[in-house]
Design an enzyme around this catalytic site. Structure first.
Site, PDB file in Angstrom:
ATOM      1  N   TYR A 159       0.852  -1.192   0.000  1.00 45.24           N
ATOM      2  CA  TYR A 159       0.000   0.000   0.000  1.00 45.24           C
ATOM      3  C   TYR A 159       0.881   1.233   0.000  1.00 45.24           C
ATOM      4  O   TYR A 159       1.949   1.249   0.621  1.00 45.24           O
ATOM      5  CB  TYR A 159      -0.873   0.038   1.260  1.00 45.24           C
ATOM      6  CG  TYR A 159      -2.053  -0.890   1.240  1.00 45.24           C
ATOM      7  CD1 TYR A 159      -3.289  -0.453   0.805  1.00 45.24           C
ATOM      8  CD2 TYR A 159      -1.935  -2.203   1.682  1.00 45.24           C
ATOM      9  CE1 TYR A 159      -4.390  -1.297   0.807  1.00 45.24           C
ATOM     10  CE2 TYR A 159      -3.023  -3.051   1.681  1.00 45.24           C
ATOM     11  CZ  TYR A 159      -4.250  -2.597   1.243  1.00 45.24           C
ATOM     12  OH  TYR A 159      -5.321  -3.433   1.245  1.00 45.24           O
ATOM     13  N   TYR A 213      -0.553  -9.498   1.125  1.00 43.85           N
ATOM     14  CA  TYR A 213       0.434  -8.835   1.973  1.00 43.85           C
ATOM     15  C   TYR A 213       0.355  -9.365   3.398  1.00 43.85           C
ATOM     16  O   TYR A 213      -0.694  -9.805   3.856  1.00 43.85           O
ATOM     17  CB  TYR A 213       0.274  -7.310   1.940  1.00 43.85           C
ATOM     18  CG  TYR A 213      -1.029  -6.770   2.481  1.00 43.85           C
ATOM     19  CD1 TYR A 213      -1.181  -6.480   3.830  1.00 43.85           C
ATOM     20  CD2 TYR A 213      -2.099  -6.520   1.626  1.00 43.85           C
ATOM     21  CE1 TYR A 213      -2.370  -5.975   4.319  1.00 43.85           C
ATOM     22  CE2 TYR A 213      -3.291  -6.018   2.108  1.00 43.85           C
ATOM     23  CZ  TYR A 213      -3.430  -5.744   3.456  1.00 43.85           C
ATOM     24  OH  TYR A 213      -4.607  -5.242   3.927  1.00 43.85           O
ATOM     25  N   ARG A 236      -2.921 -11.400   4.295  1.00 46.07           N
ATOM     26  CA  ARG A 236      -4.261 -11.112   3.777  1.00 46.07           C
ATOM     27  C   ARG A 236      -4.399 -11.672   2.365  1.00 46.07           C
ATOM     28  O   ARG A 236      -3.503 -11.512   1.530  1.00 46.07           O
ATOM     29  CB  ARG A 236      -4.502  -9.581   3.692  1.00 46.07           C
ATOM     30  CG  ARG A 236      -4.536  -8.802   5.002  1.00 46.07           C
ATOM     31  CD  ARG A 236      -5.655  -9.173   5.968  1.00 46.07           C
ATOM     32  NE  ARG A 236      -6.912  -9.652   5.431  1.00 46.07           N
ATOM     33  CZ  ARG A 236      -7.880  -8.881   4.920  1.00 46.07           C
ATOM     34  NH1 ARG A 236      -7.771  -7.581   4.880  1.00 46.07           N
ATOM     35  NH2 ARG A 236      -9.002  -9.413   4.452  1.00 46.07           N
ATOM     36  N   HIS A 246      -7.215  -8.557  -2.131  1.00 45.32           N
ATOM     37  CA  HIS A 246      -8.542  -7.937  -1.964  1.00 45.32           C
ATOM     38  C   HIS A 246      -8.515  -6.487  -2.388  1.00 45.32           C
ATOM     39  O   HIS A 246      -7.455  -5.853  -2.436  1.00 45.32           O
ATOM     40  CB  HIS A 246      -9.014  -8.042  -0.510  1.00 45.32           C
ATOM     41  CG  HIS A 246      -8.120  -7.311   0.452  1.00 45.32           C
ATOM     42  ND1 HIS A 246      -6.966  -7.867   0.959  1.00 45.32           N
ATOM     43  CD2 HIS A 246      -8.182  -6.059   0.959  1.00 45.32           C
ATOM     44  CE1 HIS A 246      -6.365  -6.985   1.751  1.00 45.32           C
ATOM     45  NE2 HIS A 246      -7.077  -5.870   1.765  1.00 45.32           N
ATOM     46  N   HIS A 254     -10.600  -2.918  -1.353  1.00 41.58           N
ATOM     47  CA  HIS A 254     -11.533  -2.303  -0.404  1.00 41.58           C
ATOM     48  C   HIS A 254     -12.571  -1.481  -1.166  1.00 41.58           C
ATOM     49  O   HIS A 254     -12.218  -0.738  -2.086  1.00 41.58           O
ATOM     50  CB  HIS A 254     -10.784  -1.372   0.545  1.00 41.58           C
ATOM     51  CG  HIS A 254      -9.811  -2.070   1.445  1.00 41.58           C
ATOM     52  ND1 HIS A 254     -10.130  -2.460   2.719  1.00 41.58           N
ATOM     53  CD2 HIS A 254      -8.520  -2.452   1.251  1.00 41.58           C
ATOM     54  CE1 HIS A 254      -9.065  -3.036   3.282  1.00 41.58           C
ATOM     55  NE2 HIS A 254      -8.081  -3.058   2.410  1.00 41.58           N
TER      56      HIS A 254
HETATM   57 FE   LIG Z   1      -6.309  -4.177   2.740  1.00 48.72          FE
END
Ligand SMILES: [Fe+2]
Lengths: 245, 196
Positions: free
Chosen positions: A118, A157, A167, A170, A172
């Protein structure tokens, strides 16, 4: 395309609820395997409120809110080239539970880049940033409640919830539906992810409803020589009792 | 009538800022709404500031929450006009959004005007919508004003709250035009959240 319909495989046991209570598709507030919920979820029962409050109209957004590339994450942050990774299309409809398409709904998305990183400053995962990828986009649904984004498939990640926690891939989603009880933030997953079984955030959803968060690969919408497509429909609370204004 | 299964909720997670609240966090992406619910120039005479923290079960401020406010104007009317971008052409927006990670104390501060009553049995209030890492669902509450005691006394929703918990919904006045509203996720003074 019809929205996903999931048959509950068996009555899920939502602890504390008697079988006569309609099953919610939402996670419980407290989901201890996702450790951050322990100190951050309400402990008192939520207060029931009149329908009038649920029906409160939410703000609407005008077309001036949208930049030309806001729904194309492969283009909206280019600095010196194209973002790295697998280009994909994510499309679907926003509906209410009665099946009515919801037009002019603000849908905002954010995600990691192809490497699972991110751009957020607090992110410490040791994977490369992509100078040409921000990972944020938005749009308003059209008259039939349809939406469509181009983006890069996000990577998995790691996170600190437990030893070797990862995770699943995905994206969001934030959705502002027309009524107060239609404000939803969720996450869209990809079919067949081996991390589903190990992810306490995905697993927080009652078993019968988990499939609703998994996009479906769509050959029909896949664009030749360009991008695979995934279909993800979003269903907000319905208004069965209340006539539509 | 068909009934489609509702899409389940998931946490906003820790990394929403560059998408949902980019401008206030200094990311290179514009934001449609921020902490000003009105044009502060047009409404300079009647501005109020609503500040607070989100506190976890240990009383620690939450640094990665996002709070949204939605309120009526001074006459008790909600804005039904589409929100435009840039927003300064509209003098009353009524909707705002802030993350709690931009200040050292994790305080949010909304700039707005006091809403009018939206019904005879309703006191001035702001609808508050809260998301945070560690919360798997949308949290809804309401903010009332401590300097409206008579109106609060008549408010149908507030009257339906157990008396000892009502204060969790009432912002205190710290000085003229400044209100404080802390949201406590847990504890003996846990904020009342609504089931929507
Ligand atoms: Fe996330």
């Amino acid at each position: 395309m019809e929205p996903n319909i999931v048959e509950p495989d068996k009555p899920a046991t939502h602890s504390g609820l008697s079988p006569s209570v309609p099953l919610s598709n939402h996670p419980l507030h407290l989901s201890p395997e996702y450790k951050s919920t322990i100190l951050r979820s309400p402990t008192r029962p939520l207060m029931l409120v009149p329908d009038q409050m649920k029906n409160l109209r939410m703000p609407v957004f005008g077309d001036s809110c949208l930049g030309a590339l806001d729904n194309d994450l492969t283009k909206n942050a280019r600095k010196n080239g194209e973002p790295i990774g697998e280009r994909i299309k994510i499309a679907g409809r926003v509906l209410d539970a009665s099946g009515r398409p919801l037009p002019n709904v603000l849908v905002e998305i954010w995600q990691a880049n192809a490497a699972g990183r991110y751009i957020h400053k607090a992110e410490i995962h040791d994977a490369p940033l992509d100078p040409n990828f921000l990972g944020a986009g938005r749009l308003l649904t059209d008259a039939e409640g349809r939406y469509s984004f181009y983006t890069i498939k996000p990577g998995a990640y790691p996170w600190g919830n437990h030893y070797n926690a990862w995770r699943p891939n995905h994206i969001h989603f934030s959705v502002i539906g027309p009524h107060l009880d239609q404000r939803l933030i969720t996450q869209m997953y990809f079919p067949g992810d081996p991390l589903f079984a190990y992810d306490p955030i995905f697993q927080s959803v009652p078993k019968h409803a988990r499939e609703l968060l998994i996009a479906k690969f769509s050959m029909d919408w896949t664009e030749p020589e360009f991008a695979l497509a995934y279909e993800f429909n979003i269903v907000l609370n319905g208004r069965n009792q209340t006539p539509f204004e | 009538m068909t009934t489609l299964p509702i899409t389940p909720s998931q946490t906003v997670g820790p990394f929403f800022a560059y998408g949902l609240t980019a401008h206030q966090y200094g990311y290179d992406f514009n934001s449609l709404v921020e902490g000003e619910l009105v044009n502060p120039i047009v409404h300079s005479a009647e501005l109020i500031y609503v500040s607070g923290q989100i506190l976890d079960g240990n009383g620690q401020p939450v640094s990665d929450a996002m709070i949204e406010c939605w309120q009526a104007d001074g006459q008790g009317q909600y804005n039904t006009q589409p929100i435009a971008y840039p927003t300064d052409q509209s003098s009353f927006i009524g909707f705002g959004r802030l993350g709690t990670g931009t200040t050292r104390t994790n305080q949010f501060t909304f700039t707005t005007i006091k809403p009018g009553a939206t019904a005879p049995d309703s006191a001035p209030h702001i609808n508050v919508i809260l998301f945070l890492r560690g919360s798997l669902r949308t949290l809804y509450t309401r903010l009332y004003f401590a300097d409206e005691p008579e109106a609060n006394e008549q408010d149908a929703l507030l009257r339906s709250v157990e008396p000892e918990r009502r204060t969790t919904l009432i912002a205190t006045k710290s000085k003229d035009g400044h209100y404080q509203f802390n949201i406590r996720l847990q504890g003996s003074d846990e904020t009342v959240f609504f089931d929507l």
